[in-house]
Design a protein around this motif. Structure first.
Motif, mmCIF file in Angstrom:
data_model
loop_
_atom_site.group_PDB
_atom_site.id
_atom_site.type_symbol
_atom_site.label_atom_id
_atom_site.label_comp_id
_atom_site.label_asym_id
_atom_site.label_seq_id
_atom_site.Cartn_x
_atom_site.Cartn_y
_atom_site.Cartn_z
ATOM 1 N N THR A 173 1.016 10.205 -4.007
ATOM 2 C CA THR A 173 1.592 9.530 -5.166
ATOM 3 C C THR A 173 1.337 8.026 -5.028
ATOM 4 O O THR A 173 1.278 7.495 -3.917
ATOM 5 N N SER A 174 1.190 7.379 -6.152
ATOM 6 C CA SER A 174 0.940 5.932 -6.149
ATOM 7 C C SER A 174 1.910 5.233 -7.096
ATOM 8 O O SER A 174 2.425 5.837 -8.038
ATOM 9 N N PHE A 175 2.127 3.966 -6.838
ATOM 10 C CA PHE A 175 2.926 3.130 -7.726
ATOM 11 C C PHE A 175 2.447 1.692 -7.591
ATOM 12 O O PHE A 175 1.894 1.291 -6.557
ATOM 13 N N TYR A 198 -0.208 3.811 -2.033
ATOM 14 C CA TYR A 198 -0.425 5.260 -2.062
ATOM 15 C C TYR A 198 0.327 5.872 -0.882
ATOM 16 O O TYR A 198 0.154 5.440 0.265
ATOM 17 N N TYR A 199 1.144 6.881 -1.167
ATOM 18 C CA TYR A 199 1.920 7.520 -0.111
ATOM 19 C C TYR A 199 2.054 9.009 -0.394
ATOM 20 O O TYR A 199 1.791 9.480 -1.518
ATOM 21 N N SER A 200 2.475 9.757 0.628
ATOM 22 C CA SER A 200 2.694 11.195 0.499
ATOM 23 C C SER A 200 3.849 11.603 1.399
ATOM 24 O O SER A 200 4.228 10.875 2.327
ATOM 25 N N ASP A 231 16.715 8.190 -2.386
ATOM 26 C CA ASP A 231 15.572 8.241 -3.295
ATOM 27 C C ASP A 231 14.375 7.673 -2.549
ATOM 28 O O ASP A 231 14.259 6.450 -2.411
ATOM 29 N N HIS A 232 13.526 8.550 -2.048
ATOM 30 C CA HIS A 232 12.433 8.074 -1.200
ATOM 31 C C HIS A 232 11.453 7.198 -1.983
ATOM 32 O O HIS A 232 10.915 6.228 -1.447
ATOM 33 N N ARG A 233 11.201 7.507 -3.247
ATOM 34 C CA ARG A 233 10.275 6.686 -4.031
ATOM 35 C C ARG A 233 10.833 5.273 -4.250
ATOM 36 O O ARG A 233 10.145 4.268 -4.050
ATOM 37 N N GLU A 260 9.339 1.717 -2.757
ATOM 38 C CA GLU A 260 8.996 0.611 -3.653
ATOM 39 C C GLU A 260 9.695 -0.678 -3.232
ATOM 40 O O GLU A 260 9.072 -1.751 -3.167
ATOM 41 N N THR A 274 8.751 3.623 7.022
ATOM 42 C CA THR A 274 9.051 4.818 6.237
ATOM 43 C C THR A 274 8.887 6.107 7.019
ATOM 44 O O THR A 274 9.126 7.190 6.472
ATOM 45 N N VAL A 292 8.009 9.936 5.068
ATOM 46 C CA VAL A 292 6.993 9.424 4.142
ATOM 47 C C VAL A 292 5.868 8.789 4.955
ATOM 48 O O VAL A 292 6.131 8.055 5.923
#
Length: 310
Positions: A128-130, A152-154, A167-169, A173, A211, A216
C-alpha cells in the motif's frame, strides 16, 4: 584443559595458544535459528500481551457450548453464516470472546467461525502507498522549505498490525511526517537538493525500524519534490546566471589569449618569409571581394609610404 591450566599457572612460555572448545557453536549456523526463535517469541515481547495460550475459564466454556448448540439448532443456515472466504492476499485475525485464537492468522481460503463468540478482522497483505503532504521544514542553514514524499509499505505480521496499534495506516503516516521533518532538518539546503536518494534511504531505514513492532514493513520511501520559496528561487537563479556569465567571460579571455598567441606565431613566421606576407595580402583581397562589391580596398604597405615621404 587441565594440562593447559597447570602450564599457565607455572608461567611456561612457548606453548601453543589454547584452542577454542568444541562445544562452542558457529554463529553463522545459529543465526537463522536465532531469527526463527525471535519471530516465535514476538508474542511474549508485544506491547499488548496476548492470551492465546491461556486456557479458557468456566464462563468462556459455557458460552462456547451455547454457541455450538445454537449452530446445531439453526443448521444448515448457520453454516453459511459461519463461513468466511479470504482471498489469496488476505488474512484473518480471529478473536474468540475477546481472546486471540491460537494458531496465528487464518487464510487464505475458507475459514470457519463460531456464531456470536468469534469476531474476525481482515488484513490486506498487499503493498500500500500513501502521499506525505508537503511538510514545512527549517533546514540546518536556516532556510524554510517544503518537502513531500511517497511511502510504500506492507503488512508482515497481521496479528501485530491488529493488536499492537489502533490504526496502522494512520500511525505510519504520522511517523513518516515526523521522520521527514526530523531528518530533513539536520541537513543543509544544498545537501538536500543534491542527495535526495540518500535522504530517502535514511527515512526508509528509520521508518522500517520504528514500525517493526506494529507488524508493518516499509518497503520504499521516495522524496518527490523540494519546494523552495519564490525569493530563494529567484536568488538561486540570479546566482547561477552570474556564475554562467563569469564562466563565459573567462572562456572568452582564454580564447583571446590563444588568438594572440596564434597571431604572434603567424607574425614571426611572416617576418622570416616575406612571400608569406604577400600571400596573406592576396588572400585578404580575395576574401573582401565578391560580385556585389562596389568599392575595393587595396592595402598599401607602410614601408613604401615612408620611403616616399623621405
Amino acid at each position: 584443559m587441565e594440562k593447559y591450566s597447570e602450564e599457565s599457572k607455572d608461567g611456561m612460555s612457548g606453548t601453543e595458544p589454547p584452542r577454542p572448545p568444541e562445544s562452542l557453536i558457529d554463529l553463522d549456523m545459529v543465526r537463522p535459528l536465532m531469527r526463527a526463535s525471535f519471530l516465535g517469541s514476538v508474542a511474549t515481547e508485544r506491547n499488548v500481551p496476548t492470551t492465546e495460550n491461556v486456557a479458557p475459564n468456566l464462563l468462556e466454556r459455557i458460552f462456547y457450548l451455547l454457541s455450538v448448540i445454537l449452530m446445531v439448532i439453526t443448521f444448515p443456515i448457520s453454516v453459511f453464516m459461519c463461513l468466511v472466504i479470504l482471498q489469496e492476499y488476505q488474512r484473518a485475525v480471529i478473536l474468540r470472546l475477546g481472546r486471540l485464537r491460537p494458531g496465528g492468522p487464518r487464510g487464505p481460503g475458507l475459514v470457519f467461525t463460531f456464531p456470536c463468540i468469534d469476531a474476525y478482522i481482515k488484513v490486506d497483505l498487499r503493498t500500500t502507498s500513501f502521499d506525505v503532504s508537503p511538510q514545512e521544514i527549517l533546514t540546518k542553514d536556516m532556510v524554510t522549505i517544503k518537502v513531500d514524499a511517497v511511502v510504500y509499505y506492507s503488512i508482515k505480521q497481521p496479528i501485530d498490525a491488529v493488536l499492537q496499534v489502533f490504526d496502522h495506516r494512520g500511525a505510519v503516516e504520522l511517523m513518516a511526517k515526523a521522520t521527514l521533518r526530523n531528518v530533513a532538518g539536520t541537513h543543509m539546503l544544498l545537501d538536500l537538493l543534491m542527495s535526495k536518494e540518500t535522504l530517502s534511504k535514511r527515512i526508509e531505514a528509520i521508518l522500517d525500524d520504528c514500525t517493526e513492532p506494529w507488524g508493518v514493513r516499509v518497503e520504499r520511501v521516495e522524496v518527490k519534490e523540494i519546494l523552495l520559496p519564490d525569493q530563494l528561487r529567484r536568488a538561486l537563479a540570479v546566482e547561477q546566471e552570474a556564475l554562467r556569465e563569469a564562466k563565459a567571460k573567462v572562456a572568452a579571455a582564454f580564447g583571446e589569449r590563444d588568438a594572440v598567441k596564434a597571431l604572434k606565431e603567424a607574425a614571426d613566421i611572416m617576418e622570416t618569409n616575406p612571400i608569406a606576407l604577400q600571400l596573406r595580402y592576396l588572400q585578404t583581397l580575395n576574401t573582401i571581394c565578391n560580385d556585389k562589391t562596389l568599392s575595393y580596398v587595396f592595402p598599401f604597405p607602410v614601408d613604401i609610404v615612408r620611403k616616399l615621404m623621405k
